[in-house]
Design a protein around this motif. Sequence first.
Motif, PDB file in Angstrom:
ATOM      1  N   VAL A   1       0.842  -1.205   0.000  1.00 18.06           N
ATOM      2  CA  VAL A   1       0.000   0.000   0.000  1.00 18.06           C
ATOM      3  C   VAL A   1       0.873   1.250   0.000  1.00 18.06           C
ATOM      4  CG1 VAL A   1      -1.658   1.322   1.354  1.00 18.06           C
ATOM      5  CG2 VAL A   1      -1.964  -1.136   1.077  1.00 18.06           C
ATOM      6  N   SER A   2       1.905   1.249   0.848  1.00 15.88           N
ATOM      7  CA  SER A   2       2.795   2.414   0.926  1.00 15.88           C
ATOM      8  C   SER A   2       3.512   2.646  -0.400  1.00 15.88           C
ATOM      9  CB  SER A   2       3.816   2.213   2.049  1.00 15.88           C
ATOM     10  OG  SER A   2       4.730   3.272   2.094  1.00 15.88           O
ATOM     11  N   ARG A   3       3.974   1.555  -1.034  1.00 13.89           N
ATOM     12  CA  ARG A   3       4.687   1.710  -2.306  1.00 13.89           C
ATOM     13  C   ARG A   3       3.766   2.298  -3.376  1.00 13.89           C
ATOM     14  NH1 ARG A   3       9.776  -0.034  -4.504  1.00 13.89           N
ATOM     15  NH2 ARG A   3       9.775   0.824  -6.594  1.00 13.89           N
ATOM     16  N   ILE A   4       2.508   1.878  -3.378  1.00 13.67           N
ATOM     17  CA  ILE A   4       1.551   2.417  -4.356  1.00 13.67           C
ATOM     18  C   ILE A   4       1.318   3.910  -4.110  1.00 13.67           C
ATOM     19  CG2 ILE A   4      -0.859   2.347  -5.089  1.00 13.67           C
ATOM     20  CD1 ILE A   4      -0.734  -0.715  -4.597  1.00 13.67           C
ATOM     21  N   PHE A   5       1.117   4.278  -2.841  1.00 17.11           N
ATOM     22  CA  PHE A   5       0.839   5.682  -2.528  1.00 17.11           C
ATOM     23  C   PHE A   5       2.064   6.572  -2.756  1.00 17.11           C
ATOM     24  CE2 PHE A   5      -2.969   4.123  -0.395  1.00 17.11           C
ATOM     25  CZ  PHE A   5      -3.859   5.152  -0.633  1.00 17.11           C
ATOM     26  N   ARG A   6       3.273   5.989  -2.608  1.00 11.97           N
ATOM     27  CA  ARG A   6       4.495   6.779  -2.788  1.00 11.97           C
ATOM     28  C   ARG A   6       5.033   6.704  -4.216  1.00 11.97           C
ATOM     29  NH1 ARG A   6       9.122   6.140   1.426  1.00 11.97           N
ATOM     30  NH2 ARG A   6       9.694   8.071   0.390  1.00 11.97           N
ATOM     31  N   SER A   7       4.316   5.987  -5.083  1.00 16.92           N
ATOM     32  CA  SER A   7       4.842   5.775  -6.430  1.00 16.92           C
ATOM     33  C   SER A   7       4.977   7.066  -7.215  1.00 16.92           C
ATOM     34  CB  SER A   7       3.948   4.785  -7.185  1.00 16.92           C
ATOM     35  OG  SER A   7       2.628   5.281  -7.271  1.00 16.92           O
ATOM     36  N   PHE A   8       4.217   8.117  -6.861  1.00 15.18           N
ATOM     37  CA  PHE A   8       4.307   9.382  -7.579  1.00 15.18           C
ATOM     38  C   PHE A   8       5.211  10.386  -6.873  1.00 15.18           C
ATOM     39  CE2 PHE A   8       0.204   7.698  -9.092  1.00 15.18           C
ATOM     40  CZ  PHE A   8       0.474   7.686 -10.450  1.00 15.18           C
TER      41      PHE A   8
ATOM     42  N   GLU B   1       6.638  11.202 -26.661  1.00 12.33           N
ATOM     43  CA  GLU B   1       5.653  10.587 -27.555  1.00 12.33           C
ATOM     44  C   GLU B   1       4.558   9.950 -26.700  1.00 12.33           C
ATOM     45  OE1 GLU B   1       7.289   7.705 -30.174  1.00 12.33           O
ATOM     46  OE2 GLU B   1       8.877   9.031 -30.923  1.00 12.33           O
ATOM     47  N   TRP B   2       3.361   9.881 -27.274  1.00  8.89           N
ATOM     48  CA  TRP B   2       2.295   9.150 -26.585  1.00  8.89           C
ATOM     49  C   TRP B   2       2.666   7.666 -26.505  1.00  8.89           C
ATOM     50  CZ3 TRP B   2      -1.029  11.183 -23.576  1.00  8.89           C
ATOM     51  CH2 TRP B   2      -1.599  12.417 -23.849  1.00  8.89           C
ATOM     52  N   THR B   3       2.311   7.040 -25.375  1.00  6.17           N
ATOM     53  CA  THR B   3       2.548   5.605 -25.208  1.00  6.17           C
ATOM     54  C   THR B   3       1.303   4.842 -25.618  1.00  6.17           C
ATOM     55  OG1 THR B   3       4.031   6.027 -23.360  1.00  6.17           O
ATOM     56  CG2 THR B   3       3.169   3.788 -23.553  1.00  6.17           C
ATOM     57  N   GLU B   4       1.458   3.903 -26.550  1.00 11.54           N
ATOM     58  CA  GLU B   4       0.325   3.102 -26.998  1.00 11.54           C
ATOM     59  C   GLU B   4      -0.028   2.060 -25.935  1.00 11.54           C
ATOM     60  OE1 GLU B   4      -1.377   3.493 -29.760  1.00 11.54           O
ATOM     61  OE2 GLU B   4      -0.146   5.119 -30.558  1.00 11.54           O
ATOM     62  N   GLY B   5      -1.331   1.691 -25.871  1.00 10.59           N
ATOM     63  CA  GLY B   5      -1.728   0.616 -24.972  1.00 10.59           C
ATOM     64  C   GLY B   5      -2.773   1.039 -23.966  1.00 10.59           C
ATOM     65  N   ASN B   6      -3.277   0.049 -23.230  1.00  8.88           N
ATOM     66  CA  ASN B   6      -4.316   0.255 -22.226  1.00  8.88           C
ATOM     67  C   ASN B   6      -3.757   1.034 -21.028  1.00  8.88           C
ATOM     68  OD1 ASN B   6      -5.902  -0.530 -19.736  1.00  8.88           O
ATOM     69  ND2 ASN B   6      -7.183  -1.454 -21.339  1.00  8.88           N
ATOM     70  N   PRO B   7      -4.471   2.059 -20.534  1.00 10.17           N
ATOM     71  CA  PRO B   7      -3.976   2.846 -19.392  1.00 10.17           C
ATOM     72  C   PRO B   7      -3.758   2.013 -18.130  1.00 10.17           C
ATOM     73  CG  PRO B   7      -5.789   3.969 -20.483  1.00 10.17           C
ATOM     74  CD  PRO B   7      -5.724   2.611 -21.090  1.00 10.17           C
ATOM     75  N   ILE B   8      -4.617   1.011 -17.925  1.00  6.48           N
ATOM     76  CA  ILE B   8      -4.477   0.174 -16.720  1.00  6.48           C
ATOM     77  C   ILE B   8      -3.200  -0.655 -16.788  1.00  6.48           C
ATOM     78  CG2 ILE B   8      -5.505  -1.704 -15.400  1.00  6.48           C
ATOM     79  CD1 ILE B   8      -8.245  -0.692 -16.258  1.00  6.48           C
ATOM     80  N   SER B   9      -2.942  -1.236 -17.977  1.00  8.52           N
ATOM     81  CA  SER B   9      -1.710  -2.015 -18.118  1.00  8.52           C
ATOM     82  C   SER B   9      -0.489  -1.116 -17.996  1.00  8.52           C
ATOM     83  CB  SER B   9      -1.695  -2.761 -19.447  1.00  8.52           C
ATOM     84  OG  SER B   9      -1.659  -1.854 -20.532  1.00  8.52           O
TER      85      SER B   9
ATOM     86  N   MET C   1      -0.301   1.522 -16.076  1.00 10.79           N
ATOM     87  CA  MET C   1      -0.114   1.773 -14.647  1.00 10.79           C
ATOM     88  C   MET C   1       0.550   0.581 -13.963  1.00 10.79           C
ATOM     89  SD  MET C   1      -0.234   3.665 -12.050  1.00 10.79           S
ATOM     90  CE  MET C   1      -1.097   5.062 -12.711  1.00 10.79           C
ATOM     91  N   LEU C   2       0.153  -0.637 -14.312  1.00 10.36           N
ATOM     92  CA  LEU C   2       0.790  -1.824 -13.738  1.00 10.36           C
ATOM     93  C   LEU C   2       2.265  -1.908 -14.136  1.00 10.36           C
ATOM     94  CD1 LEU C   2      -2.025  -4.500 -14.223  1.00 10.36           C
ATOM     95  CD2 LEU C   2      -1.294  -3.422 -12.087  1.00 10.36           C
TER      96      LEU C   2
ATOM     97  N   PHE D   1       7.484  -2.299 -13.147  1.00  7.51           N
ATOM     98  CA  PHE D   1       8.698  -2.218 -13.961  1.00  7.51           C
ATOM     99  C   PHE D   1       9.277  -0.812 -14.065  1.00  7.51           C
ATOM    100  CE2 PHE D   1       6.027  -5.687 -15.662  1.00  7.51           C
ATOM    101  CZ  PHE D   1       6.858  -6.756 -15.389  1.00  7.51           C
ATOM    102  N   GLY D   2       8.562   0.208 -13.521  1.00  8.53           N
ATOM    103  CA  GLY D   2       9.086   1.570 -13.550  1.00  8.53           C
ATOM    104  C   GLY D   2       9.009   2.236 -14.900  1.00  8.53           C
ATOM    105  N   THR D   3       8.137   1.729 -15.801  1.00 13.41           N
ATOM    106  CA  THR D   3       8.014   2.348 -17.132  1.00 13.41           C
ATOM    107  C   THR D   3       6.563   2.802 -17.338  1.00 13.41           C
ATOM    108  OG1 THR D   3       7.748   0.128 -18.103  1.00 13.41           O
ATOM    109  CG2 THR D   3       9.963   1.071 -18.094  1.00 13.41           C
ATOM    110  N   GLY D   4       5.853   2.222 -18.302  1.00 13.19           N
ATOM    111  CA  GLY D   4       4.447   2.569 -18.514  1.00 13.19           C
ATOM    112  C   GLY D   4       4.281   3.812 -19.366  1.00 13.19           C
ATOM    113  N   ALA D   5       3.167   4.544 -19.169  1.00 14.36           N
ATOM    114  CA  ALA D   5       2.873   5.780 -19.914  1.00 14.36           C
ATOM    115  C   ALA D   5       3.756   6.892 -19.356  1.00 14.36           C
ATOM    116  CB  ALA D   5       1.399   6.130 -19.792  1.00 14.36           C
ATOM    117  N   VAL D   6       4.962   6.985 -19.874  1.00 13.30           N
ATOM    118  CA  VAL D   6       5.987   7.826 -19.267  1.00 13.30           C
ATOM    119  C   VAL D   6       5.588   9.302 -19.233  1.00 13.30           C
ATOM    120  CG1 VAL D   6       8.389   8.590 -19.428  1.00 13.30           C
ATOM    121  CG2 VAL D   6       7.807   6.205 -19.879  1.00 13.30           C
ATOM    122  N   ALA D   7       5.048   9.806 -20.321  1.00 13.04           N
ATOM    123  CA  ALA D   7       4.702  11.230 -20.376  1.00 13.04           C
ATOM    124  C   ALA D   7       3.664  11.593 -19.316  1.00 13.04           C
ATOM    125  CB  ALA D   7       4.180  11.571 -21.772  1.00 13.04           C
TER     126      ALA D   7
END
Length: 603
Positions: free
Chosen positions: A430-437, A558-566, A568-569, A574-580
């Motif tokens: 829970v803490s890691r999720i809340f501190r992820s930003f 650049e925009w990241t292609e793919g589902n927003p939920i995936s 976020m996971l 993995f520390g990547t995702g929708a980078v922008a």
Amino acid sequence: MCLSGVDYCSTLGYQPAIAALAAGLLSPLATIVLVLLTLFGALPVYRRVARESFNGSGSIAMLEHLLPWWAGKVFVLVLLGFAATDFMLTMTLSAADAAAHAIENPFAPDWLEGGRILLTLSLIAMLAVVFLKGFHEAIGIAVVLVAAYLALNLIVIAVSLVHISQNSIVITNWWTALTAQHGNPIVMVGIALLVFPKLALGLSGFETGVAVMPQIAGAHSDTPERPARRIRDGIRLLTTAAGVMSIFLIASSIVTTFLIPQEEFMTGGAANGRALAFLAHEYLGEGFGTVYDIVTICILWFAGASAMAGLLNLVPRYLPRYGMAPQWARAVRPLVLVFTGIAFVITIAFEADVDAQGGAYATGVLVLITSASVAVTISAMKRRQRTAIFGFAVITLVFVYTTILNIIERPEGIRVAGLFILGILLLSAVSRIFRSFQIGATKVTFDAKALEFIQNDARNGTVRIVAHESHGGGRHEYQDKNAAERRFSHIPRVSRIIFLQVHPTDSSEFEEDLLVEGRKRYGYRVLSVKSANVPNTIAAILLQVRDQTTVVPNAYFEWTEGNPISSMLKFLLFGTGAVATLTREVLRKAEPNEKQRPLIHVS
């Protein structure tokens, strides 16, 4: 030594009675087995731990990097669960036994008889007050208590040995009863070995011994990388404590077995949980016995100090660094209140019963010693030290056997440890999720070339940074990226850009120092950095550019292609995702002033 000694030495308050209850007339022989394993098993293991993990993290630090990525973090969290079991049960069991000594004293008021839980909770609260006041005060109290307690125990044991020498019939009676029960000496040795796991509480001081090593001053010549004097003094601490306690444990088991009837050790008996106190009252009078009770109550109460010190050292060292605890978890006073609250819950759940907590306590102790044995065995293997490998492997097998046997016989220990582990894992997630930003970078440093790139652009009033994920495409990759960003993000041809490349590392890490290196690639200026988390790292670098140049930078994605939920996971795991999008959110959290916030362009 006394800070760890309030844990280790205070076991004399209950260990002789536990040994007598577990081994009966074989208590002295079983205690000798315990001492042998202490001196030739646990002590060599922790002497090596002190050499290789001298910052107070113990064997957990040695095992931290055995498994990669999230598996390593989960492994550490599991070990922290067992460490929490060990240290928290040290606090609650010792306080409960202190309350039992107070209630059993002949001068104790009658109203104490039904107030064992309340008295135990009061002792734990008083311990918290000491730590809220300051750590050095705790060390000073520990020195006085350990010195007084060992001196009184020395008197009780000496008087008891004199009584035995003057009444040798007790030895004859013991031997007659022993041979009638077991007959064969080989059987006696076998039984002593089998009951040893029940005596494992006598090993409880080693993990706290290495946990207090940061409190050792060392020498001026010590360096953070290799504090030779601190290591030497830490080893002396462990060796001295083990030697002193070995003598006291053997002597106390002999006098209590010879002089106290076996039925008195049973639940409700006058010697249950307080064998040496029983002898103090019996042979030195109620006055001396009361003084002994007071000092015993004090050291048992304060035994939680070494446990509290261990927890205050371990938790801030791991959980905040993993992003698995809030920043206030680095502060002493809030943690003291949290640990005190948990101790209250445990005390109420076990109804302040010493015997009921013994199994859970032993499980925590044995798992930590077993993990330390595994750590030093692996360390010896890496250094190809054949003799050490064999010795530590044998010790590891002994402790593995002991731990498994203890868990089978007293499963409540693994249940309590399981609750701690589950709680730590859930709270950490829970803490890691809340501190992820949050910005995870503790420090951002630009090398000379990177600083030159940034300052040259800042003099012209604009710093444009293009986030670029390199795929090893060579010159054409940078040419295509430059052309695409200028076209779709409308960057003027006369305006210079700097590429920023983040090379992902272990995404399970959270806090890290960032080194940004500048280089020229195919005529393009490139900033390169290694990091566990791409969006947070880009945000940290943009803020650092702003702070060092006073120019609010522009960042292009650049925009990241793919589902927003995936996406976020991917970000969480993995520390990547929708980078922008994620970089923009990290910046929003870190800088509430929009005018001072780096600008994000996505096309």
